[in-house]
Write a protein that holds these residues in place. Sequence first.
Motif, mmCIF file in Angstrom:
data_model
loop_
_atom_site.group_PDB
_atom_site.id
_atom_site.type_symbol
_atom_site.label_atom_id
_atom_site.label_comp_id
_atom_site.label_asym_id
_atom_site.label_seq_id
_atom_site.Cartn_x
_atom_site.Cartn_y
_atom_site.Cartn_z
ATOM 1 N N GLU A 2 61.262 -2.277 -15.442
ATOM 2 C CA GLU A 2 60.666 -2.195 -14.109
ATOM 3 C C GLU A 2 59.305 -1.506 -14.103
ATOM 4 N N THR A 3 58.867 -1.028 -15.261
ATOM 5 C CA THR A 3 57.555 -0.384 -15.383
ATOM 6 C C THR A 3 56.820 -1.018 -16.558
ATOM 7 N N ASP A 4 55.562 -0.614 -16.753
ATOM 8 C CA ASP A 4 54.743 -1.256 -17.784
ATOM 9 C C ASP A 4 54.293 -0.324 -18.903
ATOM 10 N N GLU A 5 53.950 0.926 -18.556
ATOM 11 C CA GLU A 5 53.318 1.787 -19.551
ATOM 12 C C GLU A 5 53.933 3.173 -19.675
ATOM 13 N N ILE A 6 54.466 3.712 -18.607
ATOM 14 C CA ILE A 6 54.972 5.080 -18.643
ATOM 15 C C ILE A 6 56.082 5.203 -19.686
ATOM 16 N N ARG A 7 56.113 6.324 -20.394
ATOM 17 C CA ARG A 7 57.188 6.550 -21.355
ATOM 18 C C ARG A 7 58.484 6.821 -20.589
ATOM 19 N N VAL A 8 59.582 6.306 -21.098
ATOM 20 C CA VAL A 8 60.889 6.489 -20.469
ATOM 21 C C VAL A 8 61.838 7.088 -21.495
ATOM 22 N N GLY A 9 62.720 7.975 -21.023
ATOM 23 C CA GLY A 9 63.587 8.624 -22.000
ATOM 24 C C GLY A 9 64.694 9.426 -21.362
ATOM 25 N N SER A 10 65.371 10.184 -22.204
ATOM 26 C CA SER A 10 66.546 10.961 -21.799
ATOM 27 C C SER A 10 66.191 12.421 -21.678
ATOM 28 N N GLY A 11 66.649 12.981 -20.576
ATOM 29 C CA GLY A 11 66.401 14.397 -20.384
ATOM 30 C C GLY A 11 67.654 15.120 -19.894
ATOM 31 N N THR A 12 68.785 14.941 -20.585
ATOM 32 C CA THR A 12 68.876 14.721 -22.007
ATOM 33 C C THR A 12 70.088 13.863 -22.345
ATOM 34 N N VAL A 13 70.209 13.403 -23.589
ATOM 35 C CA VAL A 13 71.493 12.943 -24.105
ATOM 36 C C VAL A 13 72.273 14.180 -24.543
ATOM 37 N N LEU A 14 73.483 14.336 -23.999
ATOM 38 C CA LEU A 14 74.318 15.489 -24.359
ATOM 39 C C LEU A 14 75.049 15.157 -25.659
ATOM 40 N N LEU A 15 74.437 15.578 -26.758
ATOM 41 C CA LEU A 15 74.882 15.138 -28.079
ATOM 42 C C LEU A 15 76.258 15.661 -28.453
ATOM 43 N N ASN A 16 76.708 16.722 -27.799
ATOM 44 C CA ASN A 16 78.039 17.228 -28.117
ATOM 45 C C ASN A 16 79.150 16.246 -27.721
ATOM 46 N N GLY B 128 70.156 17.243 -26.260
ATOM 47 C CA GLY B 128 70.602 18.553 -25.814
ATOM 48 C C GLY B 128 72.107 18.657 -25.906
ATOM 49 N N ARG B 129 72.653 19.616 -25.188
ATOM 50 C CA ARG B 129 74.107 19.828 -25.194
ATOM 51 C C ARG B 129 74.483 20.552 -23.917
ATOM 52 N N ALA B 130 75.698 20.324 -23.472
ATOM 53 C CA ALA B 130 76.235 21.045 -22.315
ATOM 54 C C ALA B 130 77.692 20.669 -22.153
ATOM 55 N N THR B 131 78.483 21.636 -21.783
ATOM 56 C CA THR B 131 79.836 21.330 -21.347
ATOM 57 C C THR B 131 79.826 21.262 -19.832
ATOM 58 N N GLY B 132 80.737 20.489 -19.300
ATOM 59 C CA GLY B 132 80.765 20.306 -17.859
ATOM 60 C C GLY B 132 82.156 20.493 -17.305
ATOM 61 N N ILE B 133 82.526 19.619 -16.386
ATOM 62 C CA ILE B 133 83.863 19.666 -15.807
ATOM 63 C C ILE B 133 84.882 19.434 -16.925
ATOM 64 N N PRO B 134 85.870 20.321 -17.084
ATOM 65 C CA PRO B 134 86.803 20.180 -18.208
ATOM 66 C C PRO B 134 87.440 18.794 -18.319
ATOM 67 N N ALA B 135 87.830 18.206 -17.198
ATOM 68 C CA ALA B 135 88.464 16.887 -17.252
ATOM 69 C C ALA B 135 87.496 15.844 -17.802
ATOM 70 N N ALA B 136 86.220 15.920 -17.414
ATOM 71 C CA ALA B 136 85.232 14.973 -17.923
ATOM 72 C C ALA B 136 85.020 15.169 -19.423
ATOM 73 N N ASP B 137 84.964 16.425 -19.862
ATOM 74 C CA ASP B 137 84.807 16.685 -21.297
ATOM 75 C C ASP B 137 85.992 16.141 -22.086
ATOM 76 N N ARG B 138 87.200 16.327 -21.557
ATOM 77 C CA ARG B 138 88.382 15.777 -22.240
ATOM 78 C C ARG B 138 88.323 14.259 -22.292
ATOM 79 N N ALA B 139 87.919 13.647 -21.184
ATOM 80 C CA ALA B 139 87.837 12.189 -21.138
ATOM 81 C C ALA B 139 86.801 11.649 -22.121
ATOM 82 N N LEU B 140 85.767 12.435 -22.391
ATOM 83 C CA LEU B 140 84.735 12.050 -23.358
ATOM 84 C C LEU B 140 85.112 12.418 -24.786
ATOM 85 N N GLY B 141 86.257 13.081 -24.962
ATOM 86 C CA GLY B 141 86.701 13.481 -26.294
ATOM 87 C C GLY B 141 85.905 14.629 -26.874
ATOM 88 N N THR B 142 85.397 15.497 -26.019
ATOM 89 C CA THR B 142 84.521 16.585 -26.461
ATOM 90 C C THR B 142 85.309 17.837 -26.796
#
Length: 339
Positions: free
Chosen positions: A66-80, A107-121
């Motif tokens: 949907e854009t032409d030139e601006i850089r696009v990226g993750s802020g952040t991928v939670l690698l954990n 980056g990294r972050a823990t969040g809602i415990p149920a979500a972390d469990r569902a993600l296998g973290t």
Amino acid sequence: MDLSIVDLAPVPEGGTATEAYENTVELARLAEELGYTRFWMAEHHGMTDSIASTTPETLIAYLAAETDEIRVGSGTVLLNHYQPFKVAETFSSLDALAPGRVDLGLGRATGIPAADRALGTDRQKRNPDEDHAEKIDATVSHLYDGFPDDHAYADLQLPRSADDVPEVWVLGSSPSSAEIAGKLGLRYCFAGFIRPTLAERAFETYRDTFDPSPLGAGPDEPTGMLAMNVACGDSDDEAARLRATAEASYKRMRRGVVGSPPSVEAAIEELGGVPEPTPNPLPDGDWPRSISGSPETVAELLEQLTDRVGVDDVIVQNIIADHDDVLRSHELLADGVGL
């Protein structure tokens, strides 16, 4: 000063993720038009009544189209939450779709415990810093063909563009994340809207430990960016009024309350009044979690803060309930900084 945006795809009160994504696309297009350098998407889980940015990689692909030139990226991928190879595959594919425009913020972050469990973290790592550094190093090794010939992963291939590789950033809010970025020779972005008082120490640590990446995965010299929560208005008083939403949201978070940001009126009522304008100049040692002001004031405040940590790049987040106010804030900020 280079200026960028990190967006959470906030869900309007009573709205849907579809509306949130439509607003995000509109903001990304405006950012490109105004001359912002990057547009990053955050990653949050289990809070989709208020934040729709759960899968930055999905949104990045759409925003690139949907854009032409601006850089696009993750802020952040939670690698954990993930395995390095899958992250490298995903972002190498994105780079093949939009060559030379993709940033991989890790980056990294823990969040809602149920979500972390569902993600296998695993929330109980014996040495979380060591684990995080190893995962970042492995991701970079996949992207830059950095595994030795006798390594089990040496022959794994990724989808590639002709010449480019995603630009890798380490994101964090502590000296430990800064040390990881420095030792791996990667770019570093500090989240000043999380733990701002650690900013100066984090960047000092980053520079003290910086050693250029042997794979060429980073810059030759330390390269940093400061992330700040900013509300910009036509005047300092109007901007402080907009900042009420951020201040009330932070107050709610400290009570464990997460949801769509309150309207300005509701925020002012919760706070018991309109916040005072951010002082300019800032008192020595003062690191507010959120700043506000007219275009001229905010530009001066950002100059003060970037001078303290020795960087030239700023990436802006804001917590403003009304989407039109969000657009206007970024327009005014771009004008103030001189994009």
